[in-house]
Enzyme design. Structure first.
Site, PDB file in Angstrom:
ATOM      1  N   CYS A 115       0.815  -1.227   0.000  1.00 33.99           N
ATOM      2  CA  CYS A 115       0.000   0.000   0.000  1.00 33.99           C
ATOM      3  C   CYS A 115       0.847   1.276   0.000  1.00 33.99           C
ATOM      4  CB  CYS A 115      -0.959   0.005   1.190  1.00 33.99           C
ATOM      5  SG  CYS A 115      -2.122  -1.355   1.121  1.00 33.99           S
ATOM      6  N   HIS A 252      -3.343   7.310   2.412  1.00 34.30           N
ATOM      7  CA  HIS A 252      -3.718   6.008   1.852  1.00 34.30           C
ATOM      8  C   HIS A 252      -5.146   5.703   2.295  1.00 34.30           C
ATOM      9  CE1 HIS A 252      -3.949   1.890   0.831  1.00 34.30           C
ATOM     10  NE2 HIS A 252      -3.755   1.427   2.057  1.00 34.30           N
ATOM     11  N   ASN A 282     -10.067  -0.040  -0.589  1.00 28.93           N
ATOM     12  CA  ASN A 282      -8.604   0.015  -0.504  1.00 28.93           C
ATOM     13  C   ASN A 282      -8.023  -0.515  -1.809  1.00 28.93           C
ATOM     14  OD1 ASN A 282      -5.895  -0.288   0.051  1.00 28.93           O
ATOM     15  ND2 ASN A 282      -6.186  -1.267   2.040  1.00 28.93           N
TER      16      ASN A 282
HETATM   17  N1  ACO Z   1     -19.111  -8.554   7.904  1.00 30.91           N
HETATM   18  C1  ACO Z   1     -19.674  -8.924   9.054  1.00 30.91           C
HETATM   19  N2  ACO Z   1     -18.968  -9.350  10.102  1.00 30.91           N
HETATM   20  C2  ACO Z   1     -17.639  -9.420   9.973  1.00 30.91           C
HETATM   21  C3  ACO Z   1     -16.988  -9.067   8.798  1.00 30.91           C
HETATM   22  C4  ACO Z   1     -17.775  -8.627   7.723  1.00 30.91           C
HETATM   23  N3  ACO Z   1     -17.250  -8.247   6.535  1.00 30.91           N
HETATM   24  N4  ACO Z   1     -15.667  -9.244   8.964  1.00 30.91           N
HETATM   25  C5  ACO Z   1     -15.481  -9.691  10.210  1.00 30.91           C
HETATM   26  N5  ACO Z   1     -16.683  -9.815  10.812  1.00 30.91           N
HETATM   27  C6  ACO Z   1     -16.979 -10.291  12.176  1.00 30.91           C
HETATM   28  C7  ACO Z   1     -15.930 -11.222  12.717  1.00 30.91           C
HETATM   29  O1  ACO Z   1     -16.104 -12.529  12.221  1.00 30.91           O
HETATM   30  C8  ACO Z   1     -16.174 -11.118  14.181  1.00 30.91           C
HETATM   31  O2  ACO Z   1     -17.277 -11.917  14.511  1.00 30.91           O
HETATM   32  P1  ACO Z   1     -17.311 -12.737  15.907  1.00 30.91           P
HETATM   33  O3  ACO Z   1     -17.263 -11.670  16.959  1.00 30.91           O
HETATM   34  O4  ACO Z   1     -18.604 -13.449  15.803  1.00 30.91           O
HETATM   35  O5  ACO Z   1     -16.101 -13.602  15.884  1.00 30.91           O
HETATM   36  C9  ACO Z   1     -16.586  -9.672  14.361  1.00 30.91           C
HETATM   37  O6  ACO Z   1     -16.977  -9.193  13.074  1.00 30.91           O
HETATM   38  C10 ACO Z   1     -15.470  -8.814  14.890  1.00 30.91           C
HETATM   39  O7  ACO Z   1     -14.305  -9.153  14.150  1.00 30.91           O
HETATM   40  P2  ACO Z   1     -12.962  -8.460  14.425  1.00 30.91           P
HETATM   41  O8  ACO Z   1     -11.929  -8.970  13.435  1.00 30.91           O
HETATM   42  O9  ACO Z   1     -12.653  -8.490  15.868  1.00 30.91           O
HETATM   43  O10 ACO Z   1     -13.388  -7.003  13.978  1.00 30.91           O
HETATM   44  P3  ACO Z   1     -12.650  -5.642  14.214  1.00 30.91           P
HETATM   45  O11 ACO Z   1     -13.415  -4.829  15.155  1.00 30.91           O
HETATM   46  O12 ACO Z   1     -11.179  -5.823  14.454  1.00 30.91           O
HETATM   47  O13 ACO Z   1     -12.819  -5.034  12.777  1.00 30.91           O
HETATM   48  C11 ACO Z   1     -11.559  -4.622  10.797  1.00 30.91           C
HETATM   49  C12 ACO Z   1     -12.254  -5.667  11.656  1.00 30.91           C
HETATM   50  C13 ACO Z   1     -12.614  -3.669  10.288  1.00 30.91           C
HETATM   51  C14 ACO Z   1     -10.896  -5.324   9.619  1.00 30.91           C
HETATM   52  C15 ACO Z   1     -10.518  -3.862  11.663  1.00 30.91           C
HETATM   53  O14 ACO Z   1      -9.690  -4.754  12.347  1.00 30.91           O
HETATM   54  C16 ACO Z   1      -9.685  -2.941  10.850  1.00 30.91           C
HETATM   55  O15 ACO Z   1     -10.151  -1.938  10.390  1.00 30.91           O
HETATM   56  N6  ACO Z   1      -8.383  -3.277  10.653  1.00 30.91           N
HETATM   57  C17 ACO Z   1      -7.519  -2.562   9.773  1.00 30.91           C
HETATM   58  C18 ACO Z   1      -7.402  -3.386   8.561  1.00 30.91           C
HETATM   59  C19 ACO Z   1      -7.175  -2.647   7.291  1.00 30.91           C
HETATM   60  O16 ACO Z   1      -7.585  -1.535   7.068  1.00 30.91           O
HETATM   61  N7  ACO Z   1      -6.508  -3.327   6.386  1.00 30.91           N
HETATM   62  C20 ACO Z   1      -6.300  -2.804   5.095  1.00 30.91           C
HETATM   63  C21 ACO Z   1      -4.981  -3.183   4.601  1.00 30.91           C
HETATM   64  S1  ACO Z   1      -3.726  -2.474   5.600  1.00 30.91           S
HETATM   65  C22 ACO Z   1      -3.528  -0.971   5.088  1.00 30.91           C
HETATM   66  O17 ACO Z   1      -3.764  -0.704   3.949  1.00 30.91           O
HETATM   67  C23 ACO Z   1      -3.129   0.022   6.089  1.00 30.91           C
END
Ligand code: ACO
Length: 325
Positions: A115, A252, A282
């Site tokens: 990224c 980004h 993204n």
């Molecule tokens: N739809 C519905 N539910 C979902 C989804 C989805 N698409 N994805 C995950 N869940 C569920 C999980 O299964 C979990 O369910 P459970 O509690 O029954 O086990 C619940 O949501 C919570 O999951 P977590 O992974 O704990 O969710 P979190 O609050 O961490 O959010 C997220 C996930 C949005 C990905 C967050 O961690 C985040 O924003 N991380 C940054 C990732 C990112 O932006 N990456 C991009 C590439 S890196 C970069 O470019 C900088």
């Protein structure tokens, strides 16, 4: 005394025609528009058509950047393509772009910093221009992320999209007393100990497959805001400017909560932040140049503005560039 600087002479973006909304995804995946919008601020993404490859997207963006610069491919002597989804393992996607643009001179290569690719490529091209290796560069970020997503993994596939953004960098000589212009400073960082927090589980040397994106979302989130603020503060300190001097922040576009978190920590008002993640998702290396092209095309980013580009991604890699537009 005169001074040489790389200026952004033109920018352009390209997005594949097909738009996939969150509602469409929720038909085949246990997810919802509400969950995706609330967690990451994404409403839709563009997905490349069958047979449409990264170099096609890159070439389309490059043509728009050349038109915006008022130049033709004959004026370019360097192509750098930042991508993590190359057409083939080799040759470089930049070679395909060069061929599609009909360029038979100069140099072309790919750069892989996920990224952060466009920020890394901009700093690299800037150094090459200043060292006499080229005079005008096409710096492109292009991705077909859809080809490396596990479409059954709701925690990753909803986050990404396809697209390309390009910029024409040109070396100019600013005479004494002439207004400041061009790239003022860049800062690049990497810390490979975090590779397993965001990676693709395939590769020619390890599995002989392409693989799929794997991510520890919470870990990525935890590192993102701190690393972004660090590198932004570093690049500002190199120039003596402060956050208050900025006209535009072009981060980004990974995730609305990361953009808002970094903006708040740095004290950048939301109205100075270019946001496209809601429409583009993204697009990895394409996200910064696509956001930049959006801000230039809609008239927000104007000549003389102080613009800060920033990115952070897998590796981890992160970086920032300060530009007087
Ligand atoms: N739809 C519905 N539910 C979902 C989804 C989805 N698409 N994805 C995950 N869940 C569920 C999980 O299964 C979990 O369910 P459970 O509690 O029954 O086990 C619940 O949501 C919570 O999951 P977590 O992974 O704990 O969710 P979190 O609050 O961490 O959010 C997220 C996930 C949005 C990905 C967050 O961690 C985040 O924003 N991380 C940054 C990732 C990112 O932006 N990456 C991009 C590439 S890196 C970069 O470019 C900088």
């Amino acid at each position: 005394m005169s001074e040489t600087r790389s200026i952004f002479r033109g920018v352009g973006g390209y997005l594949p025609a097909r738009i996939v909304t969150n509602d469409e995804l929720s038909k085949s995946l246990d997810t919802s528009d509400e969950w995706i919008v609330q967690r990451v601020g994404i409403r839709q993404r563009h997905i490349a058509a069958e047979g449409e490859v990264t170099s096609d997207l890159a070439t389309a963006a490059a043509r728009r950047a050349l038109a915006n610069a008022g130049l033709t491919i004959d004026d370019i002597d360097l192509i750098v393509v930042a991508t993590t989804t190359p057409d083939k393992t080799y040759p470089a996607t930049a070679a395909f772009v060069q061929n599609k643009l009909g360029m038979r001179h100069g140099a072309a290569f790919d750069l892989q910093a996920v990224c952060s690719g466009f920020v890394y490529a901009t700093a690299t091209a800037d150094s090459m221009l200043k060292n006499g290796l080229a005079r005008r560069a096409l710096v492109i970020g292009a991705e077909t992320n859809s080809r490396i997503l596990d479409w059954t993994d709701r925690s990753t596939c909803v986050l990404f999209g396809d697209g390309a953004g390009a910029a024409v960098l040109e070396l100019v000589t600013l005479e004494r007393g002439e207004a400041e212009r061009g790239i003022l400073a860049s800062s690049l960082r990497a810390d490979g100990q975090h590779w397993d927090k965001l990676y693709v589980d395939g590769g020619p040397s390890s599995s002989q497959t392409v693989g799929h994106v794997r991510m520890e979302g919470k870990e990525v989130f935890k590192h993102a805001v701190g690393k972004i603020t660090d590198v932004v503060e570093t690049v500002l300190a190199k120039t003596g400017y402060t956050v208050a001097d900025l006209d535009w922040f072009v981060p980004h576009q990974a995730n609305r909560r990361i953009i808002d978190g970094a903006g708040a920590k740095l004290g950048i008002p939301p109205e100075k932040v270019i946001v496209t993640v809601d429409r583009h998702a993204n697009t990895s290396a394409a996200s910064v140049p696509l956001a930049l092209a959006t801000g230039v095309e809609d008239g927000r980013i104007k000549r003389g503005d102080l613009v800060l580009l920033e990115a952070m991604g897998a590796g981890f890699t992160w970086g920032a560039t300060l530009v007087r537009w």
